[in-house]
Scaffold this active site. Structure first.
Site, PDB file in Angstrom:
ATOM      1  N   LYS A   1       0.835  -1.203   0.000  1.00 39.63           N
ATOM      2  CA  LYS A   1       0.000   0.000   0.000  1.00 39.63           C
ATOM      3  C   LYS A   1       0.873   1.257   0.000  1.00 39.63           C
ATOM      4  O   LYS A   1       1.788   1.404   0.799  1.00 39.63           O
ATOM      5  CB  LYS A   1      -0.905   0.000   1.239  1.00 39.63           C
ATOM      6  CG  LYS A   1      -1.878   1.187   1.362  1.00 39.63           C
ATOM      7  CD  LYS A   1      -3.037   1.090   0.402  1.00 39.63           C
ATOM      8  CE  LYS A   1      -4.048   2.228   0.615  1.00 39.63           C
ATOM      9  NZ  LYS A   1      -5.033   1.940   1.656  1.00 39.63           N
TER      10      LYS A   1
ATOM     11  N   HIS B   1      -3.649   4.972  -1.673  1.00 42.89           N
ATOM     12  CA  HIS B   1      -4.497   6.035  -1.145  1.00 42.89           C
ATOM     13  C   HIS B   1      -4.211   7.253  -2.025  1.00 42.89           C
ATOM     14  O   HIS B   1      -3.176   7.905  -1.885  1.00 42.89           O
ATOM     15  CB  HIS B   1      -4.176   6.340   0.319  1.00 42.89           C
ATOM     16  CG  HIS B   1      -5.056   7.402   0.907  1.00 42.89           C
ATOM     17  ND1 HIS B   1      -5.988   7.140   1.872  1.00 42.89           N
ATOM     18  CD2 HIS B   1      -5.156   8.733   0.645  1.00 42.89           C
ATOM     19  CE1 HIS B   1      -6.624   8.258   2.192  1.00 42.89           C
ATOM     20  NE2 HIS B   1      -6.139   9.239   1.447  1.00 42.89           N
TER      21      HIS B   1
ATOM     22  N   HIS C   1     -10.724   3.118  -2.425  1.00 45.68           N
ATOM     23  CA  HIS C   1     -11.765   4.019  -1.920  1.00 45.68           C
ATOM     24  C   HIS C   1     -11.813   5.359  -2.662  1.00 45.68           C
ATOM     25  O   HIS C   1     -11.689   6.429  -2.071  1.00 45.68           O
ATOM     26  CB  HIS C   1     -11.627   4.243  -0.417  1.00 45.68           C
ATOM     27  CG  HIS C   1     -10.221   4.470   0.079  1.00 45.68           C
ATOM     28  ND1 HIS C   1      -9.460   5.548  -0.278  1.00 45.68           N
ATOM     29  CD2 HIS C   1      -9.450   3.742   0.914  1.00 45.68           C
ATOM     30  CE1 HIS C   1      -8.287   5.484   0.313  1.00 45.68           C
ATOM     31  NE2 HIS C   1      -8.254   4.387   1.045  1.00 45.68           N
TER      32      HIS C   1
ATOM     33  N   LEU D   1     -11.203   9.867   5.140  1.00 47.09           N
ATOM     34  CA  LEU D   1     -10.320  10.320   4.071  1.00 47.09           C
ATOM     35  C   LEU D   1     -10.156   9.195   3.066  1.00 47.09           C
ATOM     36  O   LEU D   1      -9.814   8.075   3.462  1.00 47.09           O
ATOM     37  CB  LEU D   1      -8.957  10.756   4.630  1.00 47.09           C
ATOM     38  CG  LEU D   1      -8.967  12.051   5.449  1.00 47.09           C
ATOM     39  CD1 LEU D   1      -7.627  12.274   6.130  1.00 47.09           C
ATOM     40  CD2 LEU D   1      -9.316  13.248   4.565  1.00 47.09           C
TER      41      LEU D   1
ATOM     42  N   ASP E   1     -12.975  -0.111   3.382  1.00 46.13           N
ATOM     43  CA  ASP E   1     -12.151   0.851   4.124  1.00 46.13           C
ATOM     44  C   ASP E   1     -12.702   1.073   5.526  1.00 46.13           C
ATOM     45  O   ASP E   1     -12.562   2.146   6.109  1.00 46.13           O
ATOM     46  CB  ASP E   1     -12.039   2.188   3.384  1.00 46.13           C
ATOM     47  CG  ASP E   1     -10.861   3.029   3.875  1.00 46.13           C
ATOM     48  OD1 ASP E   1      -9.813   2.446   4.191  1.00 46.13           O
ATOM     49  OD2 ASP E   1     -10.987   4.266   3.960  1.00 46.13           O
TER      50      ASP E   1
ATOM     51  N   HIS F   1     -12.160   3.070  14.665  1.00 47.12           N
ATOM     52  CA  HIS F   1     -11.583   4.034  15.597  1.00 47.12           C
ATOM     53  C   HIS F   1     -12.518   4.216  16.789  1.00 47.12           C
ATOM     54  O   HIS F   1     -13.740   4.255  16.640  1.00 47.12           O
ATOM     55  CB  HIS F   1     -11.360   5.375  14.895  1.00 47.12           C
ATOM     56  CG  HIS F   1     -10.389   5.305  13.767  1.00 47.12           C
ATOM     57  ND1 HIS F   1      -9.103   4.828  13.918  1.00 47.12           N
ATOM     58  CD2 HIS F   1     -10.503   5.630  12.446  1.00 47.12           C
ATOM     59  CE1 HIS F   1      -8.475   4.876  12.760  1.00 47.12           C
ATOM     60  NE2 HIS F   1      -9.295   5.351  11.853  1.00 47.12           N
TER      61      HIS F   1
ATOM     62  N   ALA G   1      -9.572  10.239  11.060  1.00 45.52           N
ATOM     63  CA  ALA G   1     -10.418   9.920   9.909  1.00 45.52           C
ATOM     64  C   ALA G   1     -10.719   8.438   9.858  1.00 45.52           C
ATOM     65  O   ALA G   1      -9.863   7.600  10.119  1.00 45.52           O
ATOM     66  CB  ALA G   1      -9.718  10.359   8.625  1.00 45.52           C
TER      67      ALA G   1
END
Length: 310
Positions: free
Chosen positions: A64, A101, A140, A185, A213, A217, A229
């Protein structure tokens, strides 16, 4: 996702994380058929040798690319894309997938424009320099610009779309007061972008597939002076995608979007097991236990129109 604390930057960390996941598979689940696909977190110091070591395990099919500072726990990410070109070259040789990302992080770029700028300044260069060998997933995506770019790009470029980007625009985050549990995000965008994402997801194009995604949290880390985010959707992801596809009259394409396109691009066998969805409402709990804290899910205290019944 490898953006943990600390980030999963090498093979040993990825395998240790996989062992931790497998040790914590809930009782009643068939761990023999559950195969988590691990992802390496690229940094400025990721070497071709580490890429080769990771891919050779057979358990780490992707790496990633987080631009440094682009999202939660991405500070150790890539500061300049040229720093990872040797690693990308090795990935292309091996057939290892690059997940991205896709946002720039410069303070001079508006947060709502970061995806489009990334495409122009970085993405097009990666695709030019490494196509057709490097398989790339823009994860995403959140804009019409990204949809249009993926459709026009070579066949080695694909994209995932979240259920929250299909169902909500930025009004959900900002109107009537800031709603921290809608903050993610890439950030939610205008309605024109949401509609473009819906059209792409529900189309016959194999270039778009499911990617939640989902981010667990804690409530305290979201409802804070500087909330992180991420939207937690794992409790009802498939059901929420069903709402989006039903709204477009495209339920017949949900299975392909969720179970076929991604597997084929990753070179995986299709899952032989099935789930059954029923148009049956249920109320999402206000929270789920997460260690000693709580995670607030998307639609907390509200209705989801579909249920998994089998």
């Amino acid at each position: 996702m490898p953006n943990l604390k600390p980030p999963v930057v090498n093979t040993d960390m990825a395998l240790s994380y996989r062992d931790h996941i497998m040790t914590n598979v809930p009782s009643g689940c068939d761990s023999s058929t559950f195969k988590p696909l691990m992802t390496l977190y690229l940094t400025d110091r990721t070497t071709p040798e580490e890429i080769e070591k990771a891919f050779a395990t057979g358990k780490i099919p992707a790496a990633k690319y987080y631009p440094a500072g682009a999202t939660t726990n991405s500070d150790a990410g890539v500061t300049d894309v040229s720093n990872i070109y040797p690693a990308l070259k090795k990935m292309a040789e091996l057939g290892m997938i690059l997940c991205i990302h896709s946002e720039v992080t410069g303070c001079d770029v508006d947060i709502f424009d970061r995806e489009g700028v990334f495409i122009e300044e970085i993405m097009k260069g990666i695709v030019r320099d490494f196509s057709p060998d490097l398989k790339i997933v823009m994860e995403h995506i959140s804009t019409k610009e990204a949809v249009d770019y993926v459709l026009s790009a070579p066949d080695n470029v694909r994209a995932t779309i979240t259920c929250h980007h299909l169902l909500y625009n930025r009004n959900a985050l900002l109107v009537g007061g800031i709603k921290p549990h809608f903050y993610c995000l890439p950030i939610l965008k205008r309605e024109t972008h949401r509609l473009a994402l819906l059209k792409a997801a529900t189309s016959p194009s194999p270039k778009f597939f499911l990617g939640t995604d989902s981010a667990p949290h804690t409530k305290s880390s979201k409802e804070s002076e500087c909330g992180c985010a991420g939207v937690f959707t794992a409790h009802a992801a498939v059901e929420l995608y069903a709402e989006a596809f039903e709204g477009e009259g495209a339920l017949a394409r949900l299975e392909e979007f969720a179970s076929v396109r991604g597997a084929e691009f990753y070179g995986l066998e299709r899952n032989e097991k099935t789930i059954t969805l029923e148009k049956k409402e249920w109320t999402v709990p206000l929270g789920y236990e997460f260690g000693e804290e709580t995670v607030v899910p998307l639609r907390a205290g509200s209705i989801v129109a579909w249920s998994i019944v089998d």
